[in-house]
Scaffold this active site. Sequence first.
Site, short mmCIF file in Angstrom:
data_model
loop_
_atom_site.label_atom_id
_atom_site.label_comp_id
_atom_site.label_asym_id
_atom_site.label_seq_id
_atom_site.Cartn_x
_atom_site.Cartn_y
_atom_site.Cartn_z
N SER A 1 11.86 -59.93 -16.06
CA SER A 1 11.48 -60.96 -16.25
C SER A 1 12.35 -61.24 -17.51
O SER A 1 12.14 -59.97 -18.53
CB SER A 1 9.75 -61.56 -17.02
OG SER A 1 9.33 -62.52 -18.06
N ARG B 1 20.95 -66.86 -19.61
CA ARG B 1 21.24 -65.98 -18.35
C ARG B 1 22.65 -65.97 -18.16
O ARG B 1 23.32 -65.35 -17.38
CB ARG B 1 19.96 -66.97 -17.66
CG ARG B 1 18.52 -66.54 -17.46
CD ARG B 1 18.06 -66.96 -16.59
NE ARG B 1 17.02 -67.09 -16.74
CZ ARG B 1 15.45 -67.34 -16.16
NH1 ARG B 1 15.70 -68.07 -15.59
NH2 ARG B 1 13.92 -67.51 -16.94
N LEU C 1 9.02 -73.20 -13.89
CA LEU C 1 7.83 -73.72 -13.56
C LEU C 1 7.56 -75.74 -14.68
O LEU C 1 7.14 -76.15 -13.82
CB LEU C 1 6.67 -72.81 -14.17
CG LEU C 1 7.08 -71.96 -13.66
CD1 LEU C 1 6.33 -70.50 -14.75
CD2 LEU C 1 6.52 -71.54 -11.69
N GLU D 1 12.04 -77.14 -7.47
CA GLU D 1 14.01 -76.60 -7.21
C GLU D 1 14.60 -76.99 -6.47
O GLU D 1 15.63 -76.75 -6.04
CB GLU D 1 13.74 -74.88 -7.12
CG GLU D 1 14.70 -73.60 -7.31
CD GLU D 1 15.06 -72.48 -6.81
OE1 GLU D 1 13.63 -72.34 -7.09
OE2 GLU D 1 15.40 -72.10 -7.07
N HIS E 1 20.64 -63.89 -13.37
CA HIS E 1 19.56 -63.79 -13.86
C HIS E 1 19.97 -62.12 -14.41
O HIS E 1 20.19 -61.16 -13.53
CB HIS E 1 18.31 -63.60 -13.34
CG HIS E 1 17.16 -63.56 -14.17
ND1 HIS E 1 17.12 -62.90 -15.15
CD2 HIS E 1 16.23 -64.60 -14.72
CE1 HIS E 1 16.14 -62.83 -16.27
NE2 HIS E 1 16.00 -64.33 -15.51
C1 LIG Z 1 10.67 -63.09 -9.93
C2 LIG Z 1 10.78 -64.62 -9.83
C3 LIG Z 1 10.49 -64.70 -11.47
C4 LIG Z 1 10.52 -66.62 -12.06
N1 LIG Z 1 9.89 -66.43 -13.34
C5 LIG Z 1 10.31 -68.10 -13.36
C6 LIG Z 1 9.19 -68.01 -14.73
O1 LIG Z 1 8.69 -66.76 -15.54
N2 LIG Z 1 9.37 -69.50 -15.09
C7 LIG Z 1 10.02 -70.63 -14.85
O2 LIG Z 1 10.01 -71.47 -15.21
N3 LIG Z 1 10.76 -70.05 -13.64
C8 LIG Z 1 10.38 -68.96 -13.39
N4 LIG Z 1 10.87 -68.89 -11.73
C9 LIG Z 1 11.16 -69.45 -11.04
C10 LIG Z 1 10.35 -70.34 -10.43
O3 LIG Z 1 9.62 -69.53 -9.84
C11 LIG Z 1 10.96 -71.38 -9.26
O4 LIG Z 1 11.55 -72.34 -9.08
C12 LIG Z 1 9.72 -72.31 -8.46
O5 LIG Z 1 8.49 -70.75 -8.75
C13 LIG Z 1 9.87 -73.03 -7.21
O6 LIG Z 1 8.60 -74.07 -7.30
P1 LIG Z 1 8.90 -75.65 -6.25
O7 LIG Z 1 7.63 -75.40 -5.46
O8 LIG Z 1 9.72 -75.90 -6.26
O9 LIG Z 1 9.37 -73.83 -4.64
P2 LIG Z 1 8.29 -73.05 -3.95
O10 LIG Z 1 8.24 -71.84 -4.58
O11 LIG Z 1 9.74 -72.03 -3.62
O12 LIG Z 1 7.85 -73.34 -3.00
C14 LIG Z 1 8.45 -73.77 -1.46
C15 LIG Z 1 7.22 -74.42 -1.06
O13 LIG Z 1 8.38 -74.86 0.17
C16 LIG Z 1 7.46 -74.13 1.83
N5 LIG Z 1 8.45 -74.20 2.56
C17 LIG Z 1 9.96 -73.46 2.58
N6 LIG Z 1 10.19 -74.09 3.53
C18 LIG Z 1 9.92 -75.12 4.57
C19 LIG Z 1 9.85 -75.61 5.68
N7 LIG Z 1 11.10 -75.43 6.07
N8 LIG Z 1 8.79 -75.90 6.57
C20 LIG Z 1 7.47 -76.04 5.72
N9 LIG Z 1 7.53 -75.45 4.74
C21 LIG Z 1 8.31 -74.86 3.72
C22 LIG Z 1 7.28 -72.84 1.26
O14 LIG Z 1 6.06 -72.41 1.93
C23 LIG Z 1 6.42 -73.38 0.34
O15 LIG Z 1 4.96 -73.60 -0.08
C24 LIG Z 1 11.03 -67.40 -11.11
C25 LIG Z 1 11.83 -67.40 -9.89
C26 LIG Z 1 11.97 -65.40 -9.70
C27 LIG Z 1 12.58 -65.04 -8.13
#
Ligand SMILES: Cc1cc2nc3c(=O)[nH]c(=O)nc-3n(C[C@H](O)[C@H](O)[C@H](O)COP(=O)(O)OP(=O)(O)OC[C@H]3O[C@@H](n4cnc5c(N)ncnc54)[C@H](O)[C@@H]3O)c2cc1C
Length: 659
Positions: free
Chosen positions: A286, A339, A461, A445, A268
Amino acid sequence: MAKVLDSKIPVGPVPEKWKEYKAHQRLVNPKNKLKLDVIVVGTGLAGASAAASLGEMGFNVINLCIQDSPRRAHSIAAQGGINAAKCYQNDGDSVYRLFYDTVKGGDYRAREANVYRLAEVSNNIIDQCVAQGVPFAREYGGMLANRSFGGAQVSRTFYAKGQTGQQLLLGAYSSLSCQVQAGKVKLYTRYEMEDVVIVDGRARGIIAKNLVTGKLERFSANAVVIATGGYGNTYFLSTNAMGCNCTAAIQCYRKGALMANPSYVQIHPTCIPVHGDKQSKLTLMSESLRNDGRIWVPKKLEDAKALQTDAKKPWEIPEEDRDYYLERRYPAFGNLVPRDVASRAAKERCDKGFGVNNTGLAVYLDFSESINRLGIDVIMQRYGNLFEMYEEITDVFPGELANEINGVKYYKPMMIYPAIHYTMGGIWVDYELQTTIPGLFAIGECNFSDHGANRLGASALMQGLADGYFVLPYTIQNYLADQSVWPKVSTDRKEFDEAEKGVNAEIDRLLGIKGKRSVDSIHKELGHIMWEYVGMGRTAEGLKIGLKKMHELEKEFDTNLFVPGSKEGLNVELDKAIHLRDFFTMGQLVAFDALSRNESCGGHFREEYQTEEGEAKRDDEHYFYVGCWEYKGKGNEPELTKEPLEYEAIKVQTRNYKN
Ligand SMILES: Cc1cc2nc3c(=O)[nH]c(=O)nc-3n(C[C@H](O)[C@H](O)[C@H](O)COP(=O)(O)OP(=O)(O)OC[C@H]3O[C@@H](n4cnc5c(N)ncnc54)[C@H](O)[C@@H]3O)c2cc1C
């Protein structure tokens, strides 16, 4: 010679294909749903939305996360917004345009059909979230507001100040809580999945560690859904939350799920620069800031030197001596190029000596023009919490008036530099989001599905919630329709015994090494290797060195690691050691994939393959495929399998953000 993977998915553009697919989709009879259990691992936006939806549909859901509350999943960190093709701005947006921008943004390496479906459901996500009460920003007249993100010329990003992820997660969490209350979802917080259990070739359960007691527990179900986020922390320093890890994904990989496009890692462009070797976390500023902030470095090398030694301040450099290099190089998209393009352009300037900060590894993000045009109040309304966050970390308030030259007011700028942020690669899934192991699904992700070689801002998101609210609850039924005739397997079976024994043996091994080095010291070293040899600019030679160094460091990990404490009770160091074991496997996968892909595309930049202007040079003739990797045992090279890409709606061409 790589095998060719038959993806068995509808390819191509698709309103028709997706409709046809839906028409022939098998659905589970409502009564049978009550007999079916689904494990959802993760409570980020993908996991929480999936668990809530499956529960609401009548399935029995077991939902786990490593934090003490689903509300603390990494998704809460998302700042800027979420895309949808509502076209509230009447600026010519459409489902097709969102689809096109996403495929182009991904440098033509995404699966066309998946992206079309994503664009199609994007509007439903906004409706769903508004119905949950998510407080999206609104215009004065009450209409939902939008802003722009990189790689798009329309304004399609919905946001809630700089806290969009948090608000969306609260929405998903409220739906999840309803299902917990209704008894349809059983929530296990502070549980970590350590292994997936395969019975007769199908995913039938998991082994999870109670992180508080240290005990291993068995969970059985008819299907398992992994929603455990990305692997950015392989690089040690990243914008990801400290707890983000790839253990669940790597265990699935070890058990036979393929890992796709691991080399597609997003760097990023707008993060607070690294400021010392004691740092363990990087902070994102952001991308939304690029709506009103202008990125620049000095035009003259002597100014850059003076800025690096603090002999000059940025606000002493007048307009004519500033190089707004993104606006210069990409007039059509300016500061809003994707990006990967913005990150490489920053690196190019810094490599040529124009970087600022005492390291020479930073560029400015400046709001002077927009504050002069709109006033500080408007800018604070849009980005107030981000300005405050920047001030808290650096002690510089970016809206502070600092100088006036020839009647032009100059405000203090932010300093930014690229950092590891997001991983486009992940577990391979077919059109139904099912992995190569029947009954094992991956969403959000942690799968590879929709972003090709580069994700556009505000699309993660969108994908996580599309997968969780709309796609998986539909597609998983095709699999579960069969499962109602199968009894749930008992956790007393030998497959559960063996999986638990394996996890226990690994824990004993890590605790028993009793060496001298802490987990963090080794992880930091791995991060250096990743950034140096598998980072923003890669070469075949560097990747081979990186692989060798990783191999040597992994040996050090296996022989000289020190994990204090025992396996009983809470042991955070032990959990980190398990994560690091898997970051090693992941890091090597990233390097193998990067080495095999003799081209540059999106976030994967091989320095040998670039145009004269330093842009990524793809090789569609040889690399127009998804690279899927199969585990072949520790220390062995994984095997490449290819899923050929087929485009029907979009003409594959060179990306152009100049005009
Ligand atoms: C600082 C930042 C800002 C961002 N801003 C944006 C934005 O504005 N817009 C956008 O579209 N995207 C944004 N992103 C990207 C986006 O936030 C993520 O890609 C997205 O939230 C991932 O969601 P997810 O549900 O796939 O995983 P996560 O939110 O990472 O959730 C993972 C889950 O898995 C659980 N978990 C992990 N390993 C295990 C395990 N072995 N056993 C049990 N549970 C486990 C965790 O507890 C958690 O509940 C941003 C990312 C960052 C870092």
